[in-house]
Design a protein around this motif. Structure first.
Motif, PDB file in Angstrom:
ATOM      1  N   UNK A  63       0.800  -1.418   0.173  1.00 45.98           N
ATOM      2  CA  UNK A  63      -0.034  -0.038  -0.037  1.00 45.98           C
ATOM      3  C   UNK A  63       0.944   1.259  -0.068  1.00 45.98           C
ATOM      4  N   UNK A  64       0.603   2.221  -0.757  1.00 47.18           N
ATOM      5  CA  UNK A  64       1.045   3.457  -0.895  1.00 47.18           C
ATOM      6  C   UNK A  64       0.001   4.478  -0.449  1.00 47.18           C
ATOM      7  N   UNK A  65       0.458   5.630   0.065  1.00 46.88           N
ATOM      8  CA  UNK A  65      -0.395   6.472   0.710  1.00 46.88           C
ATOM      9  C   UNK A  65       0.266   7.633   1.133  1.00 46.88           C
ATOM     10  N   UNK A  66      -0.432   8.606   1.824  1.00 46.51           N
ATOM     11  CA  UNK A  66       0.071   9.938   2.468  1.00 46.51           C
ATOM     12  C   UNK A  66       1.715   9.821   2.659  1.00 46.51           C
ATOM     13  N   UNK A  67       2.048   8.657   3.295  1.00 47.56           N
ATOM     14  CA  UNK A  67       3.401   8.497   4.243  1.00 47.56           C
ATOM     15  C   UNK A  67       4.556   8.529   2.854  1.00 47.56           C
ATOM     16  N   UNK A  84       6.930   2.766 -19.564  1.00 46.19           N
ATOM     17  CA  UNK A  84       6.719   2.085 -18.159  1.00 46.19           C
ATOM     18  C   UNK A  84       6.189   2.816 -17.022  1.00 46.19           C
ATOM     19  N   UNK A  85       6.369   4.108 -17.012  1.00 45.77           N
ATOM     20  CA  UNK A  85       5.899   5.053 -15.873  1.00 45.77           C
ATOM     21  C   UNK A  85       4.394   4.375 -15.555  1.00 45.77           C
ATOM     22  N   UNK A  86       3.993   4.352 -14.336  1.00 45.94           N
ATOM     23  CA  UNK A  86       2.468   4.261 -13.903  1.00 45.94           C
ATOM     24  C   UNK A  86       2.281   5.632 -13.460  1.00 45.94           C
ATOM     25  N   UNK A  87       1.177   6.105 -13.992  1.00 42.16           N
ATOM     26  CA  UNK A  87       0.742   7.266 -13.656  1.00 42.16           C
ATOM     27  C   UNK A  87      -0.685   7.117 -12.705  1.00 42.16           C
ATOM     28  N   UNK A  88      -0.968   7.999 -11.760  1.00 47.01           N
ATOM     29  CA  UNK A  88      -2.063   7.828 -11.034  1.00 47.01           C
ATOM     30  C   UNK A  88      -2.632   9.375 -10.967  1.00 47.01           C
ATOM     31  N   UNK A  89      -3.842   9.460 -11.168  1.00 45.68           N
ATOM     32  CA  UNK A  89      -4.912  10.711 -11.270  1.00 45.68           C
ATOM     33  C   UNK A  89      -5.843  10.773 -10.156  1.00 45.68           C
ATOM     34  N   UNK A  90      -5.932  11.491  -9.382  1.00 44.48           N
ATOM     35  CA  UNK A  90      -6.547  11.879  -8.104  1.00 44.48           C
ATOM     36  C   UNK A  90      -7.291  13.199  -8.325  1.00 44.48           C
ATOM     37  N   UNK A  92      -7.120  15.418  -6.030  1.00 48.26           N
ATOM     38  CA  UNK A  92      -6.130  16.451  -5.713  1.00 48.26           C
ATOM     39  C   UNK A  92      -4.621  16.284  -6.175  1.00 48.26           C
ATOM     40  N   UNK A  93      -4.563  15.919  -7.594  1.00 45.01           N
ATOM     41  CA  UNK A  93      -3.402  15.907  -8.271  1.00 45.01           C
ATOM     42  C   UNK A  93      -3.116  14.609  -9.140  1.00 45.01           C
ATOM     43  N   UNK A  94      -1.924  14.496  -9.411  1.00 43.21           N
ATOM     44  CA  UNK A  94      -1.206  13.635 -10.318  1.00 43.21           C
ATOM     45  C   UNK A  94       0.282  13.020  -9.979  1.00 43.21           C
ATOM     46  N   UNK A  95       0.074  11.856 -10.021  1.00 42.87           N
ATOM     47  CA  UNK A  95       1.505  11.196  -9.451  1.00 42.87           C
ATOM     48  C   UNK A  95       2.003  10.297 -10.345  1.00 42.87           C
ATOM     49  N   UNK A  96       3.241  10.148 -10.611  1.00 40.53           N
ATOM     50  CA  UNK A  96       3.920   9.187 -11.637  1.00 40.53           C
ATOM     51  C   UNK A  96       4.851   8.373 -10.663  1.00 40.53           C
ATOM     52  N   UNK A  97       5.048   7.015 -10.899  1.00 39.30           N
ATOM     53  CA  UNK A  97       5.953   6.041 -10.300  1.00 39.30           C
ATOM     54  C   UNK A  97       6.715   5.335 -11.380  1.00 39.30           C
ATOM     55  N   UNK A  98       8.155   5.604 -11.456  1.00 40.10           N
ATOM     56  CA  UNK A  98       8.707   4.932 -12.527  1.00 40.10           C
ATOM     57  C   UNK A  98       9.098   3.461 -12.407  1.00 40.10           C
ATOM     58  N   UNK A  99       8.644   2.878 -11.508  1.00 41.21           N
ATOM     59  CA  UNK A  99       8.892   1.153 -11.304  1.00 41.21           C
ATOM     60  C   UNK A  99       7.989   1.174 -10.200  1.00 41.21           C
ATOM     61  N   UNK A 100       7.819  -0.183 -10.049  1.00 39.95           N
ATOM     62  CA  UNK A 100       7.019  -0.850  -8.754  1.00 39.95           C
ATOM     63  C   UNK A 100       7.450  -0.555  -7.366  1.00 39.95           C
ATOM     64  N   UNK A 101       8.962  -0.348  -7.325  1.00 38.76           N
ATOM     65  CA  UNK A 101       9.595  -0.183  -6.207  1.00 38.76           C
ATOM     66  C   UNK A 101       9.990   1.301  -5.924  1.00 38.76           C
ATOM     67  N   UNK A 103      10.058   5.519  -5.491  1.00 42.81           N
ATOM     68  CA  UNK A 103       9.251   6.456  -5.088  1.00 42.81           C
ATOM     69  C   UNK A 103       8.299   7.285  -5.873  1.00 42.81           C
ATOM     70  N   UNK A 104       7.202   7.850  -5.329  1.00 41.93           N
ATOM     71  CA  UNK A 104       6.178   8.459  -6.318  1.00 41.93           C
ATOM     72  C   UNK A 104       6.576   9.860  -6.381  1.00 41.93           C
ATOM     73  N   UNK A 105       6.439  10.396  -7.771  1.00 37.50           N
ATOM     74  CA  UNK A 105       6.989  11.793  -7.918  1.00 37.50           C
ATOM     75  C   UNK A 105       5.396  12.461  -8.015  1.00 37.50           C
ATOM     76  N   UNK A 106       5.279  13.393  -7.220  1.00 38.16           N
ATOM     77  CA  UNK A 106       3.724  14.286  -7.375  1.00 38.16           C
ATOM     78  C   UNK A 106       4.304  15.160  -8.548  1.00 38.16           C
ATOM     79  N   UNK A 107       3.543  15.221  -9.554  1.00 34.18           N
ATOM     80  CA  UNK A 107       3.751  16.146 -10.781  1.00 34.18           C
ATOM     81  C   UNK A 107       2.761  17.235 -10.485  1.00 34.18           C
TER      82      UNK A 107
END
Length: 186
Positions: A63-67, A84-90, A92-101, A103-107
């Protein structure tokens, strides 16, 4: 998924249909409504729920969250780009993860209310949002706001045709965009 199972998001969590019966995962209902489900090219199942973003692989939930720097609410759209980057739309924003392991980058931390994510044939990420159509290419971001007599910026969705025409779902109808020119269709 790759194994032939059907995954279903419910108001109570994630369920998997293996042949003839549904099983809730994790065992028992956690009460977290699932908003989106996506399987990436590596076979990771990404689940956006009211409690955050979860990666499921080999019967293990991560699980990935606020922390981890993600927005407080759960993602509403998931997508993997050609790099291969995974993008998550919220909301309250947009996040990118460049690999399963990784760290998330808040775009973006803006109130976007993202519901869809797409990629053009040229590799540009399309992020329809309440702030307009955000276009991301090679780390550079532009925002297109369609003309609207009431001043609304919302783009509900954006899709590219094989002929590279971009269609936009707007509050007052459908519009077509060709080479940065937008024309109202209906």
């Amino acid at each position: 998924d790759r194994g032939g199972a059907i995954w279903v998001g419910t108001d109570w969590g994630l369920a998997r249909l293996d042949g003839t019966r549904f099983a809730s995962l994790p065992q028992g209902r956690d009460g977290a409504a699932v908003r989106c489900i996506f399987e990436d090219r590596e076979g990771n199942l990404w689940v956006g729920s009211d409690t955050g973003l979860t990666r499921y692989r080999d019967d293990l939930f991560t699980s990935l969250g606020r922390a981890e720097g993600l927005p407080d609410n759960g993602p509403t759209a998931l997508f993997q780009d050609r790099a291969g980057a995974v993008w998550a739309g919220y909301d309250d924003g947009l996040v990118m993860l460049k690999g399963a392991r990784s760290a998330a980058t808040r775009v973006s931390s803006a109130k976007l209310f993202v519901r869809h994510l797409h990629e053009t044939s040229g590799g540009e990420l399309l992020v329809p949002s309440r702030q307009g159509l955000i276009r991301i290419r090679d780390g550079h971001q532009t925002t297109f706001v369609a003309p609207d007599p009431q001043g609304r910026k919302t783009v509900f969705d954006a899709l590219e045709t094989p002929g590279k025409t971009l269609w936009l779902a707007l509050p007052n109808g459908l519009a077509r965009s060709e080479e940065r020119r937008v024309g109202k269709e209906c």
